[in-house]
Design a protein around this motif. Structure first.
Motif, mmCIF file in Angstrom:
data_model
loop_
_atom_site.group_PDB
_atom_site.id
_atom_site.type_symbol
_atom_site.label_atom_id
_atom_site.label_comp_id
_atom_site.label_asym_id
_atom_site.label_seq_id
_atom_site.Cartn_x
_atom_site.Cartn_y
_atom_site.Cartn_z
ATOM 1 N N ALA A 138 0.872 -1.166 0.000
ATOM 2 C CA ALA A 138 0.000 0.000 0.000
ATOM 3 C C ALA A 138 0.907 1.212 0.000
ATOM 4 N N GLY A 139 0.594 2.188 -0.835
ATOM 5 C CA GLY A 139 1.450 3.362 -0.910
ATOM 6 C C GLY A 139 0.948 4.352 -1.933
ATOM 7 N N THR A 140 1.869 5.110 -2.498
ATOM 8 C CA THR A 140 1.533 6.194 -3.416
ATOM 9 C C THR A 140 2.347 6.065 -4.691
ATOM 10 N N ILE A 141 1.700 6.247 -5.842
ATOM 11 C CA ILE A 141 2.420 6.222 -7.109
ATOM 12 C C ILE A 141 3.474 7.328 -7.095
ATOM 13 N N ASP A 142 4.707 6.926 -7.372
ATOM 14 C CA ASP A 142 5.839 7.847 -7.344
ATOM 15 C C ASP A 142 6.347 8.172 -8.745
ATOM 16 N N ALA A 143 6.145 7.231 -9.665
ATOM 17 C CA ALA A 143 6.521 7.419 -11.067
ATOM 18 C C ALA A 143 5.718 6.419 -11.887
ATOM 19 N N ALA A 144 5.422 6.777 -13.131
ATOM 20 C CA ALA A 144 4.606 5.903 -13.979
ATOM 21 C C ALA A 144 5.180 5.856 -15.380
ATOM 22 N N GLY A 145 5.288 4.650 -15.930
ATOM 23 C CA GLY A 145 5.682 4.499 -17.317
ATOM 24 C C GLY A 145 4.513 4.829 -18.240
ATOM 25 N N ALA A 146 4.733 4.672 -19.515
ATOM 26 C CA ALA A 146 3.692 4.991 -20.492
ATOM 27 C C ALA A 146 2.538 4.000 -20.399
ATOM 28 N N ASP A 147 1.336 4.515 -20.658
ATOM 29 C CA ASP A 147 0.133 3.675 -20.832
ATOM 30 C C ASP A 147 -0.234 2.871 -19.591
ATOM 31 N N THR A 148 -0.153 3.490 -18.424
ATOM 32 C CA THR A 148 -0.569 2.772 -17.220
ATOM 33 C C THR A 148 -1.946 3.205 -16.733
ATOM 34 N N GLY A 149 -2.351 4.435 -17.040
ATOM 35 C CA GLY A 149 -3.609 4.958 -16.516
ATOM 36 C C GLY A 149 -3.513 5.474 -15.100
ATOM 37 N N TRP A 150 -2.294 5.429 -14.519
ATOM 38 C CA TRP A 150 -2.094 5.905 -13.155
ATOM 39 C C TRP A 150 -1.262 7.177 -13.167
ATOM 40 N N ALA A 151 -1.473 8.000 -12.138
ATOM 41 C CA ALA A 151 -0.774 9.273 -12.061
ATOM 42 C C ALA A 151 0.018 9.369 -10.771
ATOM 43 N N VAL A 152 1.101 10.127 -10.808
ATOM 44 C CA VAL A 152 1.896 10.373 -9.604
ATOM 45 C C VAL A 152 0.990 10.979 -8.524
#
Length: 295
Positions: free
Chosen positions: A64-78
């Motif tokens: 459990a945590g927080t998105i810190d970085a996202a690659g292309a085409d994940t649909g998730w945001a920092v």
């Protein structure tokens, strides 16, 4: 970053905290800054050296945590608060670290009704229970016996099955009678008792052939550890779940947590630096709920 690993297999004392480079996500992947990560029996298996792999190996399935970085085409945001399952049995780094990279498809928004510590107990155990129930393919009003019903996987299995309208009998220690009935079990049988035969058994306690005897002819048996799957008898379907990451399914399970249908349980928390102490506590047994590591 700091991460828990085993470099020489053994007991809890074999767990080490080392420094590693912060991993970078590739296309379709996200990096999660870990707020909490549960310790599971699978981590003890990793530590013991049973798996056909060489050290060093990392620990940890839940995060459990927080998105810190996202690659292309994940649909998730920092900045997104999330939970996820890292389902690789053999891994150089797991979720028992300050950061972890997982596939974006393994991620779900974190529950809003519980904190990160409790949220970290959801992915592995709820997905294992849900996917084991899928193997049984029961219909409402059919009967299910859950062994180890007071454990993490067993408890979720009782709640999920009862929510589906399945008649659940819970097999657990005598002191757990009130607890498993509060989860939705219609009937309780103390460990060592005679549960009778049922349409299916979900064997979270790894009783194997003993549990198979409690399945009616032509029924179904689901185990939670493939190496301990008993051979089929009396026309019984037998299968064991190999849990897989599934963000869409995890989203549904999180919704059940927020609806109060699934109950999270935390036994104790430990700083990541005390991971060896957490492993020692796990080895002692008698825990109700999960131990959770905090980076």
């Amino acid at each position: 970053m700091r991460a828990a690993v085993v470099t020489d297999f053994g007991g809890p004392e074999a767990v080490q905290i080392i420094e590693r480079d912060i991993p970078e996500p590739g296309a379709g992947q996200v990096r999660i800054k870990v707020a909490a990560a549960a310790l599971n029996p699978a981590d003890a298996i990793t530590r013991s050296g049973v798996l056909p792999a060489d050290p060093p190996m990392g620990f940890g399935w839940d995060v459990a945590g927080t998105i810190d970085a996202a690659g292309a085409d994940t649909g998730w945001a920092v900045g997104d608060a999330v939970v996820a399952l890292e389902d690789n049995l053999v891994k150089a780094l797991g979720t028992h670290a300050e950061y972890v990279v997982v596939e974006g498809s393994a991620v779900a928004a974190a529950p809003t009704s519980v904190d990160a510590v409790h949220a970290a107990t959801v992915p592995l155990n709820s997905l294992t229970a849900a996917q084991a129930l899928d193997l049984l393919d029961l219909k409402p009003a059919q009967t299910l016996l859950v062994t180890g019903a007071a454990g993490a996987v067993g408890g979720y299995a009782v709640q999920l099955a009862a929510h589906q309208g399945i008649e659940v009998t819970a097999l657990a220690g005598e002191k757990d009678a009130d607890f498993v009935q509060s989860l939705g079990a219609a009937r309780f049988v103390a460990r060592g008792g005679a549960p009778g035969r049922h349409d299916a058994v979900l064997d979270a306690a790894l009783l194997g052939e003993t549990a198979l005897e409690w399945v009616r002819d032509g029924g179904a048996y689901a185990g939670v550890m493939p190496p301990f799957l008993p051979a089929p008898v009396r026309g019984i379907r037998t299968a064991a779940v190999t849990v897989t990451a599934d963000g869409a399914r995890l989203k549904d399970l999180v919704a059940l947590v927020d609806a109060g249908i699934l109950t999270t349980r935390v036994a104790e928390t430990y700083p990541l630096d005390d991971a060896a102490k957490a492993h020692a506590r796990l080895a002692e047994g008698g825990i109700r709920g999960r131990l959770v590591l905090l980076p």
